[in-house]
Design a protein around this motif. Structure first.
Motif, mmCIF file in Angstrom:
data_model
loop_
_atom_site.group_PDB
_atom_site.id
_atom_site.type_symbol
_atom_site.label_atom_id
_atom_site.label_comp_id
_atom_site.label_asym_id
_atom_site.label_seq_id
_atom_site.Cartn_x
_atom_site.Cartn_y
_atom_site.Cartn_z
ATOM 1 N N LEU A 50 -23.292 42.808 15.456
ATOM 2 C CA LEU A 50 -24.575 43.483 15.400
ATOM 3 C C LEU A 50 -25.117 43.480 13.978
ATOM 4 O O LEU A 50 -26.293 43.223 13.747
ATOM 5 N N ALA A 51 -24.246 43.744 12.998
ATOM 6 C CA ALA A 51 -24.680 43.740 11.600
ATOM 7 C C ALA A 51 -25.161 42.353 11.189
ATOM 8 O O ALA A 51 -26.176 42.202 10.508
ATOM 9 N N LEU A 52 -24.459 41.298 11.619
ATOM 10 C CA LEU A 52 -24.885 39.934 11.303
ATOM 11 C C LEU A 52 -26.207 39.605 11.980
ATOM 12 O O LEU A 52 -27.042 38.893 11.425
ATOM 13 N N ALA A 53 -26.417 40.138 13.170
ATOM 14 C CA ALA A 53 -27.655 39.864 13.900
ATOM 15 C C ALA A 53 -28.866 40.457 13.185
ATOM 16 O O ALA A 53 -29.973 39.940 13.311
ATOM 17 N N LEU A 54 -28.675 41.518 12.425
ATOM 18 C CA LEU A 54 -29.789 42.112 11.695
ATOM 19 C C LEU A 54 -30.328 41.158 10.634
ATOM 20 O O LEU A 54 -31.488 41.195 10.280
ATOM 21 N N PHE A 55 -29.433 40.295 10.098
ATOM 22 C CA PHE A 55 -29.851 39.350 9.087
ATOM 23 C C PHE A 55 -30.266 38.014 9.683
ATOM 24 O O PHE A 55 -30.780 37.155 9.007
ATOM 25 N N ALA A 56 -30.035 37.814 10.946
ATOM 26 C CA ALA A 56 -30.305 36.528 11.582
ATOM 27 C C ALA A 56 -31.782 36.359 11.879
ATOM 28 O O ALA A 56 -32.545 37.307 11.900
ATOM 29 N N ALA A 57 -32.145 35.109 12.105
ATOM 30 C CA ALA A 57 -33.507 34.815 12.508
ATOM 31 C C ALA A 57 -33.788 35.487 13.840
ATOM 32 O O ALA A 57 -32.938 35.514 14.704
ATOM 33 N N PRO A 58 -34.988 36.044 13.997
ATOM 34 C CA PRO A 58 -35.325 36.620 15.283
ATOM 35 C C PRO A 58 -35.153 35.578 16.378
ATOM 36 O O PRO A 58 -35.416 34.402 16.160
ATOM 37 N N PRO A 59 -34.683 35.984 17.560
ATOM 38 C CA PRO A 59 -34.359 35.014 18.595
ATOM 39 C C PRO A 59 -35.514 34.101 18.972
ATOM 40 O O PRO A 59 -35.322 32.955 19.298
ATOM 41 N N GLY A 60 -36.737 34.584 18.924
ATOM 42 C CA GLY A 60 -37.874 33.758 19.265
ATOM 43 C C GLY A 60 -38.285 32.811 18.156
ATOM 44 O O GLY A 60 -39.168 31.986 18.330
ATOM 45 N N MET A 61 -37.691 32.913 16.979
ATOM 46 C CA MET A 61 -38.120 32.131 15.834
ATOM 47 C C MET A 61 -37.210 30.934 15.559
ATOM 48 O O MET A 61 -37.676 29.897 15.094
ATOM 49 N N ALA A 62 -35.938 31.040 15.836
ATOM 50 C CA ALA A 62 -35.009 29.956 15.544
ATOM 51 C C ALA A 62 -35.311 28.747 16.417
ATOM 52 O O ALA A 62 -35.607 28.875 17.595
ATOM 53 N N GLY A 63 -35.273 27.585 15.811
ATOM 54 C CA GLY A 63 -35.509 26.357 16.557
ATOM 55 C C GLY A 63 -36.435 25.414 15.819
ATOM 56 O O GLY A 63 -36.704 25.572 14.628
ATOM 57 N N ASP A 64 -36.932 24.405 16.526
ATOM 58 C CA ASP A 64 -37.794 23.378 15.941
ATOM 59 C C ASP A 64 -39.260 23.681 16.218
ATOM 60 O O ASP A 64 -39.620 24.029 17.352
ATOM 61 N N TRP A 65 -40.099 23.504 15.187
ATOM 62 C CA TRP A 65 -41.521 23.813 15.275
ATOM 63 C C TRP A 65 -42.340 22.649 14.723
ATOM 64 O O TRP A 65 -42.011 22.094 13.679
ATOM 65 N N ARG A 66 -43.421 22.302 15.415
ATOM 66 C CA ARG A 66 -44.356 21.273 14.942
ATOM 67 C C ARG A 66 -45.415 21.978 14.097
ATOM 68 O O ARG A 66 -46.000 22.978 14.526
ATOM 69 N N THR A 67 -45.652 21.448 12.903
ATOM 70 C CA THR A 67 -46.656 22.040 12.023
ATOM 71 C C THR A 67 -48.039 21.915 12.649
ATOM 72 O O THR A 67 -48.259 21.098 13.551
ATOM 73 N N GLU A 68 -48.970 22.714 12.164
ATOM 74 C CA GLU A 68 -50.309 22.757 12.766
ATOM 75 C C GLU A 68 -51.005 21.399 12.732
ATOM 76 O O GLU A 68 -51.655 20.994 13.695
ATOM 77 N N ASP A 69 -50.854 20.654 11.645
ATOM 78 C CA ASP A 69 -51.508 19.352 11.551
ATOM 79 C C ASP A 69 -50.702 18.235 12.220
ATOM 80 O O ASP A 69 -51.125 17.086 12.239
ATOM 81 N N GLY A 70 -49.531 18.574 12.768
ATOM 82 C CA GLY A 70 -48.718 17.599 13.483
ATOM 83 C C GLY A 70 -48.016 16.595 12.585
ATOM 84 O O GLY A 70 -47.574 15.550 13.051
ATOM 85 N N SER A 71 -47.883 16.891 11.301
ATOM 86 C CA SER A 71 -47.303 15.926 10.370
ATOM 87 C C SER A 71 -45.778 15.999 10.284
ATOM 88 O O SER A 71 -45.155 15.056 9.806
ATOM 89 N N ALA A 72 -45.172 17.098 10.737
ATOM 90 C CA ALA A 72 -43.718 17.235 10.601
ATOM 91 C C ALA A 72 -43.171 18.213 11.626
ATOM 92 O O ALA A 72 -43.901 19.022 12.200
ATOM 93 N N ILE A 73 -41.852 18.127 11.813
ATOM 94 C CA ILE A 73 -41.118 19.108 12.613
ATOM 95 C C ILE A 73 -40.192 19.843 11.667
ATOM 96 O O ILE A 73 -39.433 19.224 10.902
ATOM 97 N N VAL A 74 -40.272 21.169 11.697
ATOM 98 C CA VAL A 74 -39.482 22.033 10.816
ATOM 99 C C VAL A 74 -38.490 22.804 11.662
ATOM 100 O O VAL A 74 -38.869 23.415 12.670
ATOM 101 N N ARG A 75 -37.230 22.781 11.277
ATOM 102 C CA ARG A 75 -36.189 23.539 11.979
ATOM 103 C C ARG A 75 -35.954 24.846 11.226
ATOM 104 O O ARG A 75 -35.593 24.841 10.054
ATOM 105 N N ILE A 76 -36.158 25.966 11.941
ATOM 106 C CA ILE A 76 -35.975 27.297 11.356
ATOM 107 C C ILE A 76 -34.662 27.869 11.875
ATOM 108 O O ILE A 76 -34.358 27.795 13.061
#
Length: 170
Positions: free
Chosen positions: A47-73
């Motif tokens: 539980l303590a480690l989860a407080l520092f972790a990325a929010p569950p909905g945020m972790a993963g791969d995201w395409r930037t708004e202009d579509g130029s790259a994929i960023v892994r959070i």
């Protein structure tokens, strides 16, 4: 239920000693109570480690708004960070050509940390630093997952802020 002396009804008095003795039923329940408390320690650490972790909905791969790259959070120690995992724009330079530090201009864009040092702020969003390889500048930034599942990335210089909407890559 307790007797007037404070003993439980299932406790007996040993002859000639006057000390209460617990029945085998109570000994086994105390043994399980100890095991349950030991089992809670790893849960509390997780539980303590989860407080520092990325929010569950945020972790993963995201395409930037202009579509130029994929960023892994994801997690970087006790902070959240994001790295370019794939450059989608064929016209983009293969390295960090716009970096103000000449020594770092040969770094490849793939693997480059563009989000770093993010942690929770008072508003519940994550606050940290974003690096824009197109301009070679770093900004104070905020990350927040929207109700529609998109990621709002806001970069600020002084009091001027600009937001982008990133979409999850499935």
């Amino acid at each position: 239920m307790r007797t007037p002396l404070g003993w439980r009804e299932d406790e007996a008095v040993m002859p000639n000693r006057g000390a209460p003795v617990q029945s085998p039923i109570n000994r086994s329940s105390n043994r399980w109570q100890g095991r349950r408390s030991h089992a809670m320690i790893p849960r509390m650490l997780l539980l303590a480690l989860a407080l520092f972790a990325a929010p569950p909905g945020m972790a993963g791969d995201w395409r930037t708004e202009d579509g130029s790259a994929i960023v892994r959070i994801g997690d970087c120690g006790n902070r959240v960070c994001g790295r370019i995992v794939r450059v989608l724009n064929p016209a983009a330079p293969p390295n960090d050509a716009n970096n103000p530090d000449r020594a770092q201009r040969n770094r490849p864009l793939a693997g480059l940390a563009v989000l770093s040092g993010f942690s929770r702020n008072g508003a519940g969003d994550l606050q940290g630093t974003a690096y824009d390889p197109k301009s070679g500048r770093s900004y104070r930034a905020y990350l927040a997952v929207g109700a529609d599942g998109t990621l709002r990335v806001t970069g600020c210089i002084a009091f001027l802020c600009r937001s982008q909407t990133w979409r999850r890559v499935r």
